[in-house]
Motif scaffolding. Structure first.
Motif, PDB file in Angstrom:
ATOM      1  N   ALA A 265      41.170  42.288  96.935  1.00 24.88           N
ATOM      2  CA  ALA A 265      42.141  41.236  97.232  1.00 24.88           C
ATOM      3  C   ALA A 265      43.019  40.955  96.016  1.00 24.88           C
ATOM      4  O   ALA A 265      44.177  40.548  96.144  1.00 24.88           O
ATOM      5  N   ALA A 266      42.453  41.190  94.836  1.00 24.50           N
ATOM      6  CA  ALA A 266      43.212  40.963  93.609  1.00 24.50           C
ATOM      7  C   ALA A 266      44.136  42.130  93.280  1.00 24.50           C
ATOM      8  O   ALA A 266      44.856  42.081  92.280  1.00 24.50           O
ATOM      9  N   GLY A 267      44.092  43.182  94.089  1.00 24.85           N
ATOM     10  CA  GLY A 267      45.048  44.263  93.891  1.00 24.85           C
ATOM     11  C   GLY A 267      44.458  45.523  93.282  1.00 24.85           C
ATOM     12  O   GLY A 267      45.136  46.535  93.160  1.00 24.85           O
ATOM     13  N   GLU A 268      43.183  45.487  92.899  1.00 30.87           N
ATOM     14  CA  GLU A 268      42.560  46.729  92.427  1.00 30.87           C
ATOM     15  C   GLU A 268      42.510  47.732  93.572  1.00 30.87           C
ATOM     16  O   GLU A 268      42.425  47.359  94.739  1.00 30.87           O
ATOM     17  N   LEU A 269      42.529  48.993  93.220  1.00 32.52           N
ATOM     18  CA  LEU A 269      42.544  50.034  94.252  1.00 32.52           C
ATOM     19  C   LEU A 269      41.155  50.626  94.467  1.00 32.52           C
ATOM     20  O   LEU A 269      40.385  50.784  93.506  1.00 32.52           O
ATOM     21  N   GLY A 270      40.872  51.004  95.707  1.00 32.28           N
ATOM     22  CA  GLY A 270      39.641  51.724  96.005  1.00 32.28           C
ATOM     23  C   GLY A 270      39.545  53.007  95.194  1.00 32.28           C
ATOM     24  O   GLY A 270      38.453  53.415  94.793  1.00 32.28           O
ATOM     25  N   LEU A 271      40.678  53.643  94.953  1.00 33.42           N
ATOM     26  CA  LEU A 271      40.691  54.857  94.131  1.00 33.42           C
ATOM     27  C   LEU A 271      40.015  54.630  92.789  1.00 33.42           C
ATOM     28  O   LEU A 271      39.335  55.525  92.267  1.00 33.42           O
ATOM     29  N   ASP A 272      40.195  53.427  92.235  1.00 34.45           N
ATOM     30  CA  ASP A 272      39.602  53.116  90.935  1.00 34.45           C
ATOM     31  C   ASP A 272      38.201  52.528  91.077  1.00 34.45           C
ATOM     32  O   ASP A 272      37.282  52.914  90.355  1.00 34.45           O
ATOM     33  N   ILE A 273      38.052  51.600  92.006  1.00 30.08           N
ATOM     34  CA  ILE A 273      36.746  50.957  92.182  1.00 30.08           C
ATOM     35  C   ILE A 273      35.667  51.986  92.513  1.00 30.08           C
ATOM     36  O   ILE A 273      34.556  51.929  91.988  1.00 30.08           O
ATOM     37  N   TYR A 274      36.012  52.940  93.377  1.00 30.57           N
ATOM     38  CA  TYR A 274      35.032  53.952  93.789  1.00 30.57           C
ATOM     39  C   TYR A 274      35.121  55.222  92.934  1.00 30.57           C
ATOM     40  O   TYR A 274      34.501  56.227  93.241  1.00 30.57           O
ATOM     41  N   ASP A 275      35.991  55.196  91.938  1.00 30.62           N
ATOM     42  CA  ASP A 275      36.117  56.328  91.011  1.00 30.62           C
ATOM     43  C   ASP A 275      36.415  57.642  91.741  1.00 30.62           C
ATOM     44  O   ASP A 275      35.734  58.653  91.564  1.00 30.62           O
ATOM     45  N   MET A 276      37.431  57.605  92.547  1.00 30.53           N
ATOM     46  CA  MET A 276      37.746  58.765  93.365  1.00 30.53           C
ATOM     47  C   MET A 276      38.737  59.733  92.731  1.00 30.53           C
ATOM     48  O   MET A 276      38.887  60.855  93.190  1.00 30.53           O
ATOM     49  N   ARG A 277      39.459  59.322  91.712  1.00 32.96           N
ATOM     50  CA  ARG A 277      40.592  60.130  91.263  1.00 32.96           C
ATOM     51  C   ARG A 277      40.190  61.515  90.773  1.00 32.96           C
ATOM     52  O   ARG A 277      40.838  62.519  91.099  1.00 32.96           O
ATOM     53  N   SER A 278      39.095  61.577  90.039  1.00 31.92           N
ATOM     54  CA  SER A 278      38.724  62.885  89.504  1.00 31.92           C
ATOM     55  C   SER A 278      38.227  63.803  90.613  1.00 31.92           C
ATOM     56  O   SER A 278      38.515  65.002  90.627  1.00 31.92           O
ATOM     57  N   LYS A 279      37.519  63.224  91.562  1.00 36.42           N
ATOM     58  CA  LYS A 279      37.034  64.051  92.676  1.00 36.42           C
ATOM     59  C   LYS A 279      38.197  64.589  93.505  1.00 36.42           C
ATOM     60  O   LYS A 279      38.213  65.757  93.902  1.00 36.42           O
ATOM     61  N   LEU A 280      39.178  63.731  93.754  1.00 36.72           N
ATOM     62  CA  LEU A 280      40.348  64.175  94.526  1.00 36.72           C
ATOM     63  C   LEU A 280      41.093  65.286  93.786  1.00 36.72           C
ATOM     64  O   LEU A 280      41.530  66.267  94.398  1.00 36.72           O
ATOM     65  N   GLU A 281      41.202  65.112  92.488  1.00 33.81           N
ATOM     66  CA  GLU A 281      41.898  66.141  91.715  1.00 33.81           C
ATOM     67  C   GLU A 281      41.121  67.456  91.754  1.00 33.81           C
ATOM     68  O   GLU A 281      41.692  68.535  91.915  1.00 33.81           O
ATOM     69  N   ALA A 282      39.804  67.345  91.630  1.00 33.30           N
ATOM     70  CA  ALA A 282      38.982  68.556  91.673  1.00 33.30           C
ATOM     71  C   ALA A 282      39.078  69.259  93.019  1.00 33.30           C
ATOM     72  O   ALA A 282      38.996  70.494  93.107  1.00 33.30           O
ATOM     73  N   MET A 283      39.259  68.498  94.069  1.00 30.09           N
ATOM     74  CA  MET A 283      39.412  69.096  95.403  1.00 30.09           C
ATOM     75  C   MET A 283      40.797  69.717  95.579  1.00 30.09           C
ATOM     76  O   MET A 283      41.036  70.432  96.555  1.00 30.09           O
ATOM     77  N   GLY A 284      41.724  69.391  94.682  1.00 32.23           N
ATOM     78  CA  GLY A 284      43.039  70.040  94.730  1.00 32.23           C
ATOM     79  C   GLY A 284      44.174  69.158  95.218  1.00 32.23           C
ATOM     80  O   GLY A 284      45.252  69.667  95.541  1.00 32.23           O
ATOM     81  N   LEU A 285      43.964  67.855  95.261  1.00 27.03           N
ATOM     82  CA  LEU A 285      45.041  66.979  95.740  1.00 27.03           C
ATOM     83  C   LEU A 285      46.239  67.040  94.788  1.00 27.03           C
ATOM     84  O   LEU A 285      46.100  66.919  93.583  1.00 27.03           O
ATOM     85  N   ARG A 286      47.416  67.234  95.363  1.00 28.52           N
ATOM     86  CA  ARG A 286      48.644  67.344  94.561  1.00 28.52           C
ATOM     87  C   ARG A 286      49.565  66.160  94.855  1.00 28.52           C
ATOM     88  O   ARG A 286      49.892  65.896  96.015  1.00 28.52           O
ATOM     89  N   TYR A 287      50.014  65.502  93.794  1.00 33.52           N
ATOM     90  CA  TYR A 287      51.016  64.439  93.946  1.00 33.52           C
ATOM     91  C   TYR A 287      52.389  65.036  93.705  1.00 33.52           C
ATOM     92  O   TYR A 287      52.589  65.780  92.761  1.00 33.52           O
ATOM     93  N   GLU A 288      53.358  64.732  94.575  1.00 31.89           N
ATOM     94  CA  GLU A 288      54.701  65.333  94.496  1.00 31.89           C
ATOM     95  C   GLU A 288      55.752  64.248  94.309  1.00 31.89           C
ATOM     96  O   GLU A 288      55.664  63.194  94.906  1.00 31.89           O
TER      97      GLU A 288
END
Lengths: 224, 224, 224, 224, 224, 224
Positions: free
Chosen positions: C201-224
């Protein structure tokens, strides 16, 4: 097989978007030549909501809501999440925690050709959802999808940044480029309808207002 | 292929019709020997309405609502519009303008084995509709249908002037000729139920009130 | 082909049952490893109810509600009736008289993979029902079924005495033996969610709270 | 609630019936003004059959096939059984034994808005069935229905003695009184189609054969 | 949430299994008291197959066929794979490569409450499948399920080692423990039917063979 | 609201199209990253056909097949007609006369998210159709649609000139621009599958061929 996130998307003017919300789905759909409706199986989780916003699109694998987290980071104030599964799925991709996060970023609602859960909480929060199902079935976070790519949601093509209009009649998509023109037609339509409403309420018949009698007779209508 | 409008139809007595509305669908359906129900896919657009009226029937081509305008002229106070498409269709044949016109002529509601739109406005107006779908998809006015001919609507045969009863349980049709007799049976049924309701509320069992135990035993029911 | 009534069934502790009601369907379902959900076609007849209770099961022939009367005698305070037809059927097995009787014996609600009727009265009485249909079609009392045997209801195996949890998200069954353990996990889950809700509710992201960013990157997610 | 068997029914001429069978469902349906089709959910259990016959109608309770036995006694050579359940049901009302009995009395096939079973045997016997389902679920013999009363089957009104035409396209009912006239129109239609078929096969366009170009232009069709 | 593989399962005698295959689904289902049928939405990919075998059960996540590979290792000659997704899914879990592998281990067929693909090849290979859908949509291998645990497949409870019978009428499950007894009843039933078939073919009526006339009269049946 | 016909469309190379036909739907769909499938409700009217061709698209009003005549003029040898109604409709838009005309112009088949009729004749002619329904219900010619515009058919975006691949598994669309690349991947996939097929037929397990055992163990799979 997924894996793309498009960061920058174009959006329509906020005033146009809000004007389309006011017009509502049936009028907007007529104003753009009876195009853009999503399938009628998308139903609101509570009655009375009428919103419009810019689409942040999600293409998600069946039973996997990982990309919703990714999409929330791409939200800006006034956006609507639009999720299409890559194959038919009715699992509950979205619940009250995700809604809390989306609302914190200004999200106006969710359109999902799949399932949603925690609908009692979502209703209490006033977060509107149009979904193909209400289903508590949980999802995993194991496979990539994409965010802000072109999708087909409930039978309609939706691009990131297109305007989504949703109310009790269903959901309609308006291409960003033509949104202002559609709004003008919608307003003209509303004005014309308003004039007719008074005449109809006074007992005049559509047969006369729309001058249908001669056409019906020419087509061969027989009164017995 | 359509093109007929029958102007004169016989209707049941208003007091009979209103009595059937009070009894409600489940009771009326039982009172006429468990016949006359329309398909369960017809659902009300808002909860709580309970109406009865004389059917003004519409047979309409798919995606074409021209005949609704023709039918509205045939309405008299206390009627209900009953529309069956000539092939399955879920388009929104009816919205707030048509409802305004129908209400001005005393119409009590709409039963439609197809779609309806503007449901937020219809709800605000208190105009009840039982429909197969809510769908904003517009219709054209290009092909003739018929008004006040015999139709089959949602699986039930309906003739113009038959009594339609509708509430949250669905929709039932009562032939005009037997409406008074059905009402008598419905009232008897209500009285009998009322007596039982008190006994059941006090904790008596249906097994005893309806004297079922010996029959169940004779059929071979075993308690373990 | 039916004909059995099991009188004695084991039930879970009342406090456990009530705790599961508080947790709700989505949480309970997650807490027991994403199992136990009944099919999403079971929908509540009115919004907002959230209950739990011990299952009194009914296996009933199509279009025959005789066994409901038998089952009501087996109810004790806090039970929920759970009915599965022996072949798919959408008739209205249950209405306001049966609800009056069931409530008199402390029944908390009905889960039925078939139809229900008198829903306006049931809503007014506050008797919650989750059903596959609302349909006024009546039933007969001619053929035996069984009470408190193992059934499959809406795709889930349910034994007499299992805990049924139901709310706007649907219905979930929890085996009696594991109900206390599931409640513990549900409470832990609720606590964990509560902590996250504030951060989201305070604006933190699930990506950070659940520590997903490195896993997504390892799976190959590309930001364009 | 059932309990009537009408013994004497009028039938159309055998030569008319056989002519309608030859024309097939699509042509017959067009020849009578696009009316009379039963719902598209009725599908043949094997491809290639094309039959017509006089309807012997059955109104049967859900899950109860007692009346089929009663109806078989009413069959004469060239008849078709037409069964509608009094509420939606997909149980297997009919199998190879009943087909053996019906065939012994000259029955040409079965149209049933419910289920059928033993379809491998029925196919081997060459007994055609159009049904809403294939389902092995058995039925009971506990409650009365009626034979040769007016029914609504799969959305179409059918009276005993009406002509039923069925093939891979579905099922159509032709009122007995107009069957000869419909046959004449069907034959005219077939002749007209035959003439067109040759021209179309030779590469001529429907646009030219039916003189559509000017009408399309007048409606506003634009070639780009 | 999955992750279990049970290696040792009990199976019924091969001769019993083969006898049940010969009897077919409708007869077996009747012989065990009209229980055990899986949902009628399971349809064969080609007509004419009639098989029985021991169930090797698979509980699989939506859109994930990893566990099929695990299950194939557990197959022995005469087994049938039975797959239930943990939430409704119609993706194509199974195609010609998996069928090649399963056939190499003696598998007799697949029953799947989800989708299958490569059906042209499967038909050419003579590998029978009963499925809820034919759909080319691919699956991933990312999440665990379980093998040889108790499942509910298409509405029926199935344990590993239970006997599965499948033919054009659908699919039936017979508990391993009672399979021999059910076979005896099925054979008795077949013999009784065979005797009746001759009489019915000779024109005798079921009304007389089953002595129904007096019962019908007592129930109130009226001939007109 | 319709009214456009695009005359010139780009098509893929014939050899690429024919290669995709040979590969079939399941392989092509995998080769382009599991995208492009049309909805599984599109089923072939007869088994065994496997075709590919260039899409000539039709957007047609509900119950109106006028545009099919317009589209046939736009066909060249090797094309496939692809029709999407502007709102859901199951009427029979297409029959044997239109098929005769289409075949005369080299059309390879029809994909239609609506109904088709004359299926016995179409099967005899060898004209393959994938449709949402078989339904004899006729259509009118009263309202314009469009030809060769972008459409969404059965949930997939299709542009005129895109390659359509269809077989018993369903229908897949391949964008014209990437068709050659997809064919290359499809062939590589076929070759890889061929190599595996032999090993699987010889009894090797997918668990070993794909080296899954360690991954499954790491995920926590337990053998009991």
């Amino acid at each position: 097989m997924g894996g793309r996130v498009v960061r920058r998307i174009e959006r329509a003017d906020r005033s146009v978007i809000d004007g389309l919300a006011h017009a509502g789905v049936a009028t907007v759909h007529e104003a753009q030549g009876r195009t853009g409706l999503l399938g009628r199986h998308l139903r609101p989780i509570f009655p009375g909501a009428r919103i419009a916003g810019s689409a942040v699109t999600i293409s998600a694998p069946p039973g996997d809501n990982w990309m919703v987290h990714v999409a929330i980071e791409q939200l800006t104030d006034g956006d609507i999440l639009v999720l299409a599964p890559t194959s038919p799925c009715y699992d509950g991709y979205f619940g009250d925690l995700l809604a809390t996060s989306a609302m914190a970023r200004g999200c106006r609602g969710l359109v999902i050709d799949a399932g949603v859960r925690d609908v009692r909480d979502l209703s209490a929060m006033g977060f509107p959802v149009w979904s193909a199902a209400v289903f508590a079935q949980g999802t995993v976070k194991a496979t990539l999808g994409s965010v802000n790519i072109d999708i087909v949601c409930a039978g309609a093509a939706v691009r990131a940044g297109d305007v989504i209009v949703a109310d009790d009649d269903g959901v309609c998509v308006v291409p960003r480029e033509t949104a202002a023109a559609v709004l003008n037609k919608a307003r003209a339509r509303e004005a014309a309808e308003e004039a007719k409403r008074g005449r109809l309420a006074a007992g005049e018949l559509g047969l006369d207002i729309y001058d249908m009698r001669s056409k019906l007779e020419a087509m061969g209508l027989r009164y017995e």
